[in-house]
Design a protein around this motif. Sequence first.
Motif, short mmCIF file in Angstrom:
data_model
loop_
_atom_site.label_atom_id
_atom_site.label_comp_id
_atom_site.label_asym_id
_atom_site.label_seq_id
_atom_site.Cartn_x
_atom_site.Cartn_y
_atom_site.Cartn_z
N GLY A 87 12.07 7.94 0.99
CA GLY A 87 10.97 7.71 1.93
C GLY A 87 10.30 9.00 2.37
O GLY A 87 9.08 9.06 2.51
N LEU A 88 11.10 10.04 2.57
CA LEU A 88 10.54 11.32 3.01
C LEU A 88 9.55 11.87 1.99
O LEU A 88 8.52 12.43 2.36
CB LEU A 88 11.67 12.33 3.25
CG LEU A 88 11.25 13.71 3.75
CD1 LEU A 88 10.57 13.62 5.11
CD2 LEU A 88 12.47 14.63 3.81
N TYR A 89 9.85 11.67 0.71
CA TYR A 89 9.01 12.27 -0.34
C TYR A 89 8.08 11.30 -1.05
O TYR A 89 7.16 11.73 -1.73
CB TYR A 89 9.91 12.98 -1.36
CG TYR A 89 10.63 14.14 -0.72
CD1 TYR A 89 9.94 15.30 -0.38
CD2 TYR A 89 11.97 14.07 -0.40
CE1 TYR A 89 10.57 16.37 0.25
CE2 TYR A 89 12.63 15.13 0.21
CZ TYR A 89 11.91 16.28 0.53
OH TYR A 89 12.55 17.32 1.15
N LYS A 90 8.33 9.99 -0.89
CA LYS A 90 7.54 9.02 -1.66
C LYS A 90 6.77 8.01 -0.81
O LYS A 90 5.69 7.60 -1.18
CB LYS A 90 8.44 8.24 -2.64
CG LYS A 90 9.13 9.09 -3.68
CD LYS A 90 8.14 9.67 -4.65
CE LYS A 90 8.87 10.48 -5.72
NZ LYS A 90 7.94 11.19 -6.57
N SER A 91 7.36 7.54 0.29
CA SER A 91 6.75 6.44 1.02
C SER A 91 7.17 6.43 2.48
O SER A 91 8.35 6.24 2.79
CB SER A 91 7.16 5.11 0.37
OG SER A 91 6.84 4.02 1.20
N ASN A 92 6.19 6.63 3.37
CA ASN A 92 6.49 6.57 4.80
C ASN A 92 7.00 5.19 5.22
O ASN A 92 7.81 5.09 6.14
CB ASN A 92 5.27 6.95 5.62
CG ASN A 92 4.99 8.43 5.59
OD1 ASN A 92 5.89 9.24 5.37
ND2 ASN A 92 3.74 8.80 5.79
N VAL A 93 6.53 4.15 4.56
CA VAL A 93 7.00 2.80 4.89
C VAL A 93 8.50 2.68 4.58
O VAL A 93 9.27 2.14 5.38
CB VAL A 93 6.18 1.72 4.15
CG1 VAL A 93 6.77 0.34 4.36
CG2 VAL A 93 4.72 1.76 4.61
N LEU A 94 8.92 3.19 3.43
CA LEU A 94 10.34 3.18 3.08
C LEU A 94 11.15 4.01 4.08
O LEU A 94 12.24 3.60 4.48
CB LEU A 94 10.55 3.70 1.66
CG LEU A 94 11.99 3.77 1.16
CD1 LEU A 94 12.66 2.39 1.22
CD2 LEU A 94 12.03 4.31 -0.25
N LEU A 95 10.61 5.14 4.49
CA LEU A 95 11.29 5.98 5.48
C LEU A 95 11.45 5.22 6.80
O LEU A 95 12.52 5.27 7.42
CB LEU A 95 10.50 7.27 5.70
CG LEU A 95 11.08 8.28 6.69
CD1 LEU A 95 12.50 8.68 6.31
CD2 LEU A 95 10.17 9.50 6.78
N LEU A 96 10.43 4.51 7.21
CA LEU A 96 10.50 3.71 8.43
C LEU A 96 11.55 2.62 8.31
O LEU A 96 12.38 2.44 9.22
CB LEU A 96 9.13 3.10 8.75
CG LEU A 96 9.06 2.20 9.98
CD1 LEU A 96 9.42 2.97 11.24
CD2 LEU A 96 7.66 1.60 10.10
N ILE A 97 11.57 1.91 7.20
CA ILE A 97 12.54 0.82 7.00
C ILE A 97 13.97 1.37 6.96
O ILE A 97 14.87 0.82 7.62
CB ILE A 97 12.21 0.04 5.71
CG1 ILE A 97 10.90 -0.73 5.88
CG2 ILE A 97 13.35 -0.90 5.33
CD1 ILE A 97 10.34 -1.28 4.59
N ALA A 98 14.19 2.45 6.23
CA ALA A 98 15.53 3.02 6.11
C ALA A 98 16.03 3.54 7.46
O ALA A 98 17.18 3.29 7.84
CB ALA A 98 15.55 4.14 5.07
N SER A 99 15.18 4.25 8.18
CA SER A 99 15.61 4.80 9.47
C SER A 99 15.83 3.70 10.50
O SER A 99 16.79 3.76 11.28
CB SER A 99 14.61 5.84 9.99
OG SER A 99 13.32 5.29 10.14
#
Length: 121
Positions: free
Chosen positions: A58-70
């Motif tokens: 998420g940090l390097y590819k997708s802010n949405v993935l970063l939001l979901i993971a965090s």
Amino acid sequence: MNLLSVLVWFSSISFLYFGFSCFFSKFIISEFQRYGLPKYRKLTGTLQLIGAVGLLLGLYKSNVLLLIASAGLFLLMLAGFIVRIKIKDNFFKSSPAFIFAVINALIAVKTYFLISGVSYN
């Protein structure tokens, strides 16, 4: 490296360690028995590993993935903190779950503001 990157890397490396520990550490195996949740140990480890990878991707590819993971790791650690309180562990013993819940909540909030374009400063 900005604060968000530092938090993500710290949390991700920690959860890679914690996730693998759920499968191999005798101490963690005994802790899940003490919590009364031995059947959730492997699920917890798997979720921690998925969350750790999700943070980095998420940090390097997708802010949405970063939001979901965090957000997922925040909820997992909040649940862990609640379990610790329910079994009457003191705050010191419960503090790692609390601290990682806060760290991942911060990551989620910062990421939400990045996605929404709203300034949080």
